[in-house]
Design an enzyme around this catalytic site. Structure first.
Site, PDB file in Angstrom:
ATOM      1  N   CYS A  69      19.947   9.188 -11.579  1.00 31.54           N
ATOM      2  CA  CYS A  69      19.336  10.495 -11.803  1.00 31.54           C
ATOM      3  C   CYS A  69      17.814  10.437 -11.884  1.00 31.54           C
ATOM      4  CB  CYS A  69      19.923  11.149 -13.035  1.00 31.54           C
ATOM      5  SG  CYS A  69      19.728  10.167 -14.526  1.00 31.54           S
ATOM      6  N   ASP A  84      18.536  20.557 -10.838  1.00 29.75           N
ATOM      7  CA  ASP A  84      19.077  19.215 -11.048  1.00 29.75           C
ATOM      8  C   ASP A  84      19.420  18.609  -9.709  1.00 29.75           C
ATOM      9  OD1 ASP A  84      20.223  16.896 -11.816  1.00 29.75           O
ATOM     10  OD2 ASP A  84      21.609  17.789 -13.259  1.00 29.75           O
ATOM     11  N   HIS A 113      20.476  11.622 -19.048  1.00 31.96           N
ATOM     12  CA  HIS A 113      20.276  12.235 -17.746  1.00 31.96           C
ATOM     13  C   HIS A 113      18.806  12.596 -17.585  1.00 31.96           C
ATOM     14  CE1 HIS A 113      21.586  14.064 -14.120  1.00 31.96           C
ATOM     15  NE2 HIS A 113      21.340  15.315 -14.489  1.00 31.96           N
TER      16      HIS A 113
END
Lengths: 312, 650
Positions: free
Chosen positions: B406, B466, B450
């Site tokens: 991520c 995202d 994250h």
């Protein structure tokens, strides 16, 4: 010291103890215990090495108390009939006549009892228990009073038959004489001992007086708290892990009887915890088996038992 | 029965002390230096061997050398002898070495005292159920050793242990009273030394490639959440942590300074929840975007991060409300927007060129955003083990390796946006969480860590984008365990796919959570609530001390009443005798329970001849009254005791 309230009237027994002390030097406590045993109506076992005065002690007591005395030397070939007696045929009268054995005496010294076979031992021990013997189908009463003073060598000696537990229990007390102390031994060596004096010892009591004394001993007062104490000791012996098993109720009765005699010898009309503590080793040691090793309870075991029980 | 401290130690009491020492020291082996553990084990082994062989203990000089050696080692290791780690290590060392010096009962008592103290030190490191149980067992053994070294009634194993249990059970009510009423300090009960808060895992205050991927391999719990209503859908669960605006080409860092308060327009219904945050030694709290109310001891910063006034260095509870649909900072300070466009000029030229080309084509910001997400959705691969990247990391990632976690996606996305003239920044935090069906708590682990992006769009303010969701929609919808390809190094806990194992884990975590919430979480506030329920509102430490005093007194009174009820009722004769014994005891003459009055009298005659006469009178009167024929009155005994009482030695 204590006033007269605690002690009752002086006992006629005191001269006996004093005279015995002169014969057997340095063994005051053992002589008192032996006397207490006889006064309590129990039989006595003396265990020790040869030559420490076992036989002398028994003979001295017999003579001083005016008891009819006989001695049986136990050997491995001794038969029961040698003790109890046999019937022999009388040719003149043409009938059997009973010849009583040495057991028909008031005080028997069974010397070195553990040298005889178990069969012979048990003949004596049955007589001790029942106060009678049965020979050839006929029951004959033993004289009264009837005492057995047995001596034995420590069982680890060669050629001995150790007495079984059940037989040991029939002896009220077991004593060990032990070596004399320095002063006593010195006196013994210097005078050559008093053994020859034994033969001309005059009785200080009459044999007939003894039952009356025994009744007096049995009447010594044991108060409730004292019986509590005896009971606590019995219970402690049953719970104590240093013994294989505890004391029996018969041992409890023996303990109380011996304590009464001890108190009576101290001129008291009541039993004190001190009396119980004083006789406990002699009464209890041969009845208790040490959990470690195979021997009987040691003096230290009994001392620990006493220390573990609070006096109520 | 009294025992003297200088008495020699019973040979068979020594193994008890070994076991007690080992039980108290062993859990420390986990976190103290290995050499020290080895040192201690050697000392233990040596002491045990000497005991087994019944040999002489080492002399003073050797002991001194060993102590100096050990202390020197601790000094070299920690550069101090104070503080949590070195202090505890020192105690562990001394405990091990004391076993080489077990000569008298005094030494044994030192070992036992040290053991009791060492038990407490374990709470510096762990307050879990397992620790609690272990320490209870150790406490039991230490107490049993204390009983054993005094011999007495309990020479047997079972007797000693039973006695220790009885003592421990008797202490239980006092433990409860102290637990409930002892004034709480505003912090963890333990963990006061400076170095107590080292070595915690969690989000970091900067982000470089690999940081979060490392964190994601930890199954540790970051925080637990209890929602007041229903749990919101998983793809809405963005827990915001630190926001990074400054980028030097490799590492992202937050911009210092607080700025003004965030201006949030909340839309939709608020969601209320309580988080129980594990200690992470940072000031930020984790809240759902976007928080509308925050706890009193914290404040909402301009970038929507919630910061506490003090670092969170113990497990704490916080209550929030958040609105999941929101707009924030629609009118943003131009200097902030400017800051979020900055890029190191010489780095990542290909990325910048790509973004410039998008911008030159005249696309709107929304279209550029779409292009970037399309790019990620095409040929990128989500993995915990991305290849290492060099100086122009973003270029390498976007154009050659195309494998990343991520942080790679969010960083690359933000760089693309900034190069295309759209203000953008990296947001780190946690995404998702796992609901424990046993107690209804949502558990968020480090593996849920994250990183995502936030872009500022005209009239819409800061908008969450995202990019990981474009690469691996499963990550957001079902969690990391399903998003990663097989064979990735996930924590063992998360690889469990069997149902019954999962249920077991849920139950265990629910028990742990209950322990944390109910037992460890019994803090000042809860204590106050409890006292308020008993009619003591707003209790301060004085009220607590008073309540503690009253409760302890009541307990003691109850125990005393019980003891008195169980006391044997003595008859008057015995009571008088005990009085006489007390008079003797005042003159330092004590009667053993088995000692007969006559033996005692003989002893008195020797030890205190001046007392012999009056005491003999007492003994005689007592013996007559107690062992004589019934009917003796108590008058002589009473007057004899009165005489003993009045007796003064000349």
């Amino acid at each position: 010291m204590f006033g007269s309230q605690l002690s009752g009237h002086p006992r006629p027994f005191a001269p006996v103890l004093a005279r015995a002390d002169e014969i057997i030097l340095g063994k005051g406590p053992e002589i008192r215990l032996a006397a207490a045993c006889l006064l309590a109506g129990g039989h006595l076992l003396i265990e020790d090495l040869p030559g420490l005065g076992k036989t002398t002690l028994a003979q001295t007591l017999a003579r001083l108390l005016g008891l009819q005395f006989s001695r049986i030397q136990f050997t491995s070939d001794l038969l029961p009939a040698d003790i109890t007696g046999v019937s022999i045929f009388d040719r003149e009268k043409g009938e059997f006549r009973f010849l009583p054995g040495p057991i028909f005496s008031q005080l028997i010294l069974a010397d070195e009892i553990n040298r005889a076979t178990p069969k012979t031992q048990s003949a004596l021990l049955e007589a001790m228990e029942e106060g009678q013997v049965t020979v050839e189908g006929e029951t004959r009463l033993l004289p009264s009073p009837f005492f057995v003073v047995a001596t034995q060598n420590p069982t680890h000696q060669i050629g001995t038959f150790p007495l079984p537990e059940s037989q040991l229990d029939r002896f009220l007390m077991r004593l060990e004489l032990g070596y004399p102390d320095r002063a006593a031994e010195r006196a013994l060596l210097a005078t050559g001992g008093q053994r020859q004096a034994l033969s001309h010892l005059t009785p200080l009591l009459e044999a007939s007086a003894l039952p009356a004394l025994q009744r007096e001993v049995a009447a010594v007062h044991a108060a409730g708290p004292l019986i509590d104490y005896v009971q606590a000791l019995l219970e402690a012996s049953r719970q104590n892990p240093s013994f294989q098993h505890g004391l029996s109720p018969r041992a409890g009765l023996a303990l109380l009887a011996a304590a009464r005699a001890w108190a009576w010898l101290a001129d008291r009309d009541m039993v004190l915890p001190d009396d119980v503590q004083a006789v406990l080793p002699a009464v209890a040691r041969h009845r208790l088996r040490s959990a470690q090793g195979s021997g009987h309870a040691s003096r230290e075991d009994i001392a620990a038992l006493i220390r573990g029980v609070a006096i109520p | 029965m009294t025992t003297q401290a200088s008495e020699a130690l019973d040979h068979w009491a020594v193994p008890w002390l070994f076991v007690a020492a080992l039980a108290t020291v062993a859990p420390h082996f986990e976190h103290q230096p290995t050499w020290l553990s080895a040192y201690c084990v050697l000392a233990f082994g040596w002491a045990a061997w000497l005991w087994w062989q019944d040999r002489r203990l080492p002399g003073r000089l050797i002991l001194m050398l060993i102590v100096v050696g050990g202390c020197g080692g601790i000094w070299i290791e920690f550069r101090t002898l104070f503080g949590r780690d070195s202090g505890v290590s020192l105690l562990v060392l001394l405990m091990a070495l004391k076993l080489l010096e077990l000569r008298s009962r005094r030494d044994a008592i030192v070992v036992v005292t040290l053991a009791y103290f060492l038990l407490l030190t374990h709470y510096f490191y762990s307050q879990s159920i397992a620790t609690g149980l272990w320490l209870l067992a150790a406490l039991w053994i230490v107490t049993a050793s204390l009983i054993r070294i005094h011999g007495g009634i309990a020479a047997s194993l079972s007797g000693t242990l039973r006695h220790a249990s009885v003592l421990a059970i008797q202490a239980l009510p006092f433990m409860l009273v102290l637990y409930l009423l002892f004034p709480r300090v505003g912090g963890p009960l333990w963990g006061l030394p400076q170095d107590a808060h080292s070595g915690r895992s969690g989000l970091s205050d900067s982000m470089a490639p690999g940081n979060i991927a490392n964190l994601a391999q930890s199954g540790e719990i970051a925080f637990r959440v209890l929602f007041a209503g229903t749990t919101p859908p998983r793809d809405k669960l963005y827990w915001r942590g630190p926001v990074f605006e400054n980028f030097d080409g490799i590492t992202w860092r937050p911009h210092g300074g607080l700025g003004q308060r965030a201006r949030v327009e909340h839309q939709g219904l608020p969601v209320a929840y309580e988080t129980t945050l594990e200690a992470h030694n940072q000031r930020w709290l984790l809240a759902l975007d976007a928080p509308s109310t925050v706890p009193a001891e914290s404040f909402l910063s301009n970038n929507l991060t919630v910061n506490a006034r003090q670092p969170v260095n113990y497990r704490q509870r916080f209550r929030f409300t958040s609105t999941l649909d929101y707009r924030f900072n629609v009118k943003e300070n131009p200097s902030i927007l400017e800051r979020n466009l900055q890029l190191p000029a010489e780095r990542n030229p290909r990325t910048q060129a790509l973004a410039h080309s998008w911008k030159a084509s005249g696309a709107s910001p929304e279209e550029i955003l779409g292009k970037a997400l399309d790019l990620f959705a095409s040929e990128f691969f989500y993995t915990l083990r991305p290849p290492l990247l060099g100086e122009n990391g973003i270029d390498e990632f976007l154009f050659s390796t195309r494998r990343g976690f991520c942080e790679h996606y969010s960083a690359a996305f933000v760089v693309l946006m900034r190069a295309a003239g759209i203000p953008a920044r990296v947001v780190t935090g946690y995404q998702g969480g796992e609901r424990n069906p046993v107690d209804g708590y949502l558990i968020v682990r480090q593996s849920d860590a994250h990183a995502w992006s936030e872009v500022w769009l005209d009239k819409r303010g800061w908008v969450r984008v995202d990019p990981t969701a474009a690469v691996s929609p499963a990550r957001i919808e079902t969690g990391i365990a399903n998003a990663l390809p097989a064979g990735e190094p996930l924590p063992a806990l998360l690889q469990v796919r069997t149902d019954w194992l999962r249920t077991l884990r849920h139950r265990w975590e629910a028990i742990n959570n209950a322990w944390n919430q109910q037992v460890l979480g019994f803090d000042r506030e809860r204590q106050r609530e409890m006292l308020a329920r008993f009619g003591i509102p707003d209790a301060d430490w004085r009220d607590l001390a008073l309540a503690l005093g009253i409760a302890s007194t009541l307990l003691l009174a109850a125990i005393l009443a019980w003891a008195l009820r169980n006391r044997r009722q003595y008859d008057p004769v015995t009571q008088l005798w005990h009085k006489a014994l007390r008079l003797l005891a005042r003159r330092q003459l004590h009667c053993a329970p088995w000692e007969t009055p006559l033996t005692l009298a003989a002893r008195v005659r020797i030890a205190r001849p001046e007392l012999a006469e009056p005491f003999d009178a007492v003994v005689e009167a007592y013996l007559l009254a107690r062992y004589g024929t019934p009917g003796h009155d108590l008058k002589p005994l009473r007057s004899a005791i009165a005489r003993l009482h009045r007796w003064r030695c000349c």
